[in-house]
Design a protein around this motif. Structure first.
Motif, PDB file in Angstrom:
ATOM      1  N   PHE A  57       0.810  -1.169  -0.014  1.00 24.34           N
ATOM      2  CA  PHE A  57      -0.111  -0.194   0.119  1.00 24.34           C
ATOM      3  C   PHE A  57       0.790   1.259  -0.139  1.00 24.34           C
ATOM      4  O   PHE A  57       2.040   1.269   0.601  1.00 24.34           O
ATOM      5  CB  PHE A  57      -0.885  -0.074   1.244  1.00 24.34           C
ATOM      6  N   ALA A  58       0.288   2.335  -0.476  1.00 22.63           N
ATOM      7  CA  ALA A  58       0.859   3.524  -0.239  1.00 22.63           C
ATOM      8  C   ALA A  58      -0.382   4.560  -0.098  1.00 22.63           C
ATOM      9  O   ALA A  58      -1.213   4.402  -0.592  1.00 22.63           O
ATOM     10  CB  ALA A  58       1.824   4.028  -1.183  1.00 22.63           C
ATOM     11  N   VAL A  59      -0.184   5.565   0.654  1.00 22.12           N
ATOM     12  CA  VAL A  59      -1.355   6.437   1.008  1.00 22.12           C
ATOM     13  C   VAL A  59      -0.817   8.290   0.759  1.00 22.12           C
ATOM     14  O   VAL A  59       0.434   8.267   1.399  1.00 22.12           O
ATOM     15  CB  VAL A  59      -1.790   6.408   2.551  1.00 22.12           C
ATOM     16  N   THR A  99       5.535  -5.185  -5.233  1.00 24.76           N
ATOM     17  CA  THR A  99       5.895  -5.793  -4.020  1.00 24.76           C
ATOM     18  C   THR A  99       5.934  -4.764  -2.840  1.00 24.76           C
ATOM     19  O   THR A  99       5.889  -4.670  -1.852  1.00 24.76           O
ATOM     20  CB  THR A  99       7.088  -6.671  -3.870  1.00 24.76           C
ATOM     21  N   SER A 100       6.235  -3.242  -3.437  1.00 29.94           N
ATOM     22  CA  SER A 100       6.491  -2.138  -2.800  1.00 29.94           C
ATOM     23  C   SER A 100       5.745  -0.832  -3.433  1.00 29.94           C
ATOM     24  O   SER A 100       6.129  -0.743  -4.458  1.00 29.94           O
ATOM     25  CB  SER A 100       7.804  -1.946  -2.213  1.00 29.94           C
ATOM     26  N   ILE A 108       4.549   8.571  -7.744  1.00 29.59           N
ATOM     27  CA  ILE A 108       4.326   7.242  -7.378  1.00 29.59           C
ATOM     28  C   ILE A 108       5.460   6.365  -7.740  1.00 29.59           C
ATOM     29  O   ILE A 108       5.704   6.245  -8.883  1.00 29.59           O
ATOM     30  CB  ILE A 108       2.840   6.665  -7.551  1.00 29.59           C
ATOM     31  N   PHE A 109       6.078   5.705  -6.651  1.00 26.35           N
ATOM     32  CA  PHE A 109       7.007   4.785  -7.174  1.00 26.35           C
ATOM     33  C   PHE A 109       6.806   3.227  -6.804  1.00 26.35           C
ATOM     34  O   PHE A 109       6.185   3.182  -5.620  1.00 26.35           O
ATOM     35  CB  PHE A 109       8.443   5.014  -6.531  1.00 26.35           C
ATOM     36  N   ALA A 110       6.975   2.361  -7.614  1.00 26.67           N
ATOM     37  CA  ALA A 110       6.641   1.026  -7.803  1.00 26.67           C
ATOM     38  C   ALA A 110       7.873   0.096  -7.828  1.00 26.67           C
ATOM     39  O   ALA A 110       8.333   0.144  -8.972  1.00 26.67           O
ATOM     40  CB  ALA A 110       5.398   0.631  -8.477  1.00 26.67           C
ATOM     41  N   GLY A 111       8.023  -0.629  -6.840  1.00 26.12           N
ATOM     42  CA  GLY A 111       8.836  -1.695  -6.886  1.00 26.12           C
ATOM     43  C   GLY A 111       8.313  -2.929  -7.269  1.00 26.12           C
ATOM     44  O   GLY A 111       7.279  -3.522  -6.680  1.00 26.12           O
ATOM     45  N   ILE A 155      12.641  -5.944  -6.811  1.00 25.54           N
ATOM     46  CA  ILE A 155      12.837  -4.636  -5.771  1.00 25.54           C
ATOM     47  C   ILE A 155      11.894  -5.351  -4.531  1.00 25.54           C
ATOM     48  O   ILE A 155      10.866  -5.643  -4.842  1.00 25.54           O
ATOM     49  CB  ILE A 155      12.113  -3.403  -6.027  1.00 25.54           C
ATOM     50  N   GLN A 156      12.377  -5.488  -3.259  1.00 29.96           N
ATOM     51  CA  GLN A 156      11.518  -5.862  -2.268  1.00 29.96           C
ATOM     52  C   GLN A 156      11.141  -4.904  -1.272  1.00 29.96           C
ATOM     53  O   GLN A 156       9.874  -5.071  -0.921  1.00 29.96           O
ATOM     54  CB  GLN A 156      12.507  -6.488  -1.214  1.00 29.96           C
TER      55      GLN A 156
END
Length: 364
Positions: A57-59, A99-100, A108-111, A155-156
């Motif tokens: 999640f990200a808020v 995953t992150s 927004i950054f997504a791993g 990316i973990q």
């Protein structure tokens, strides 16, 4: 601890997030659940969510982003009442295991990783052949790959510290970007392991949870790291959180561990070299009746290994504040004395083969 599972139809969790009074729980196969009363009751909030394996999640400013295993990223602007897939322009299902996630404004950054990260029948976390890092500069509407400098694409974990982005990369350690992901640099000095499972930022400190190696701390944006594992009964650290001046470590098969952040406070002021110095100097300002922090400033004539420890008058070590190489020049640190008894204490600084000591008094 006490169970708070009323209403949960799925109890395999891989992610949690807080937005105001709302708690969001991401499950393995059951989508997202929401609690508005500190976990006393839970309700499924999956309208529009086609990816029910929720890994992250990200808020940001009331908008919730959910990363899923195989279906990319979903966005909700109404506290989970409805979700919309936001995967256009690069974040494809080939790398849909998000995953992150971290969010900062419109960015927004997504791993990602393309291998199932949720295998529960193995004693070793999964992670190979990922899609690497992606960024969206328009709240998830479109995505672009940003992998320059990364030596592996799995990316973990991700963390933000001001304008710095930290990425834990499978088997390769921690990478840092200072330009919104345009390029990455490895920052692993002092790390004894490279499988980074979790990263978290608290003030000037960055903590890394490492599979098999415990918790490491950096107070200089990842330039150097030191282990902070005293009392930690399990070094297989899966997750980290900071709350009420304490750091919590969730471990694989070994429960949750807690330690005051003040016990791990290292150098918090790194200043540029102000010229050559001929000798070590140290000045201590003792805490007062209305001030809990003991502060110290010192200067190094050359780069060296520095250890700073606090002892009571019986010679018992109270806390280790610093244990790493520091560059030449002025530095500073503080120690919160709020939880120690009043009395006299000794700060001992070891620089290479030389030792320096100063006494001070804690008042209550």
């Amino acid at each position: 601890w006490k169970p708070v599972n009323t209403g949960l139809l799925n109890r395999q969790f891989f992610s949690l997030a807080v937005s105001g009074d709302n708690i969001f729980a991401g499950t393995y196969g059951g989508g997202v659940f929401l609690s508005t009363n500190n976990g006393a009751d839970w309700t499924a909030v999956n309208a529009g969510l086609t990816g029910v394996f929720v890994s992250s999640f990200a808020v940001c400013n009331g908008t919730i982003y959910a990363g899923t295993n195989g279906d990319g990223v979903f966005r909700s602007t109404n506290n989970g009442a409805s979700w919309t897939a936001v995967n256009s322009g690069g974040l494809t299902n080939s790398y849909g295991n998000v995953t992150s996630l971290v969010a900062s404004g419109d960015n927004i950054f997504a791993g990602t990783t393309s291998q199932n990260a949720f295998a529960t029948d193995s004693t070793l976390p999964k992670g190979t052949d990922g899609g690497g890092m992606f960024v969206s500069t328009n709240k998830g509407t479109s995505w672009s790959a940003i992998n320059a400098g990364l030596t592996d694409s799995t990316i973990q974990t991700l963390a933000l510290s001001g304008g710095n982005i930290f990425a834990g990369v499978w088997g390769r350690g921690v990478f840092l970007s200072t330009n919104n992901g345009a390029s990455w640099t490895a920052v692993n000095s002092g790390l004894t392991g490279r499988t980074i499972q979790s990263l978290i930022v608290s003030g000037n400190n960055i903590y890394a949870g490492i599979w098999g190696c415990g918790v490491f701390l950096s107070s200089n944006n990842g330039s150097t790291w030191q282990a902070v594992n005293s009392g930690l009964g399990n070094n297989y650290v899966q997750s980290l959180a900071v709350s009420d001046n304490a750091i919590f470590a969730g471990t694989y098969g070994g429960a949750v561990w807690r330690r005051p952040v003040t016990e791990m406070t290292g150098v918090i002021i790194d200043k540029p070299n102000s010229g050559a110095m001929e000798q070590v100097t140290i000045k201590i300002q003792a805490p007062g009746m209305a001030r809990k922090n003991m502060t110290a400033n010192f200067a190094l004539p050359h780069s060296d290994l520095v250890s700073i420890k606090i002892y009571n008058l019986s010679g018992r070590e109270i806390v280790s504040l610093v244990n790493r190489h520091l560059e030449a020049g002025p530095h500073g640190f503080l120690w919160n004395t709020g939880e120690v008894a009043p009395g006299c204490y000794m700060a001992q600084m070891q620089i290479g083969p030389n030792a320096y000591a100063k006494s001070f008094t804690v008042f209550k």
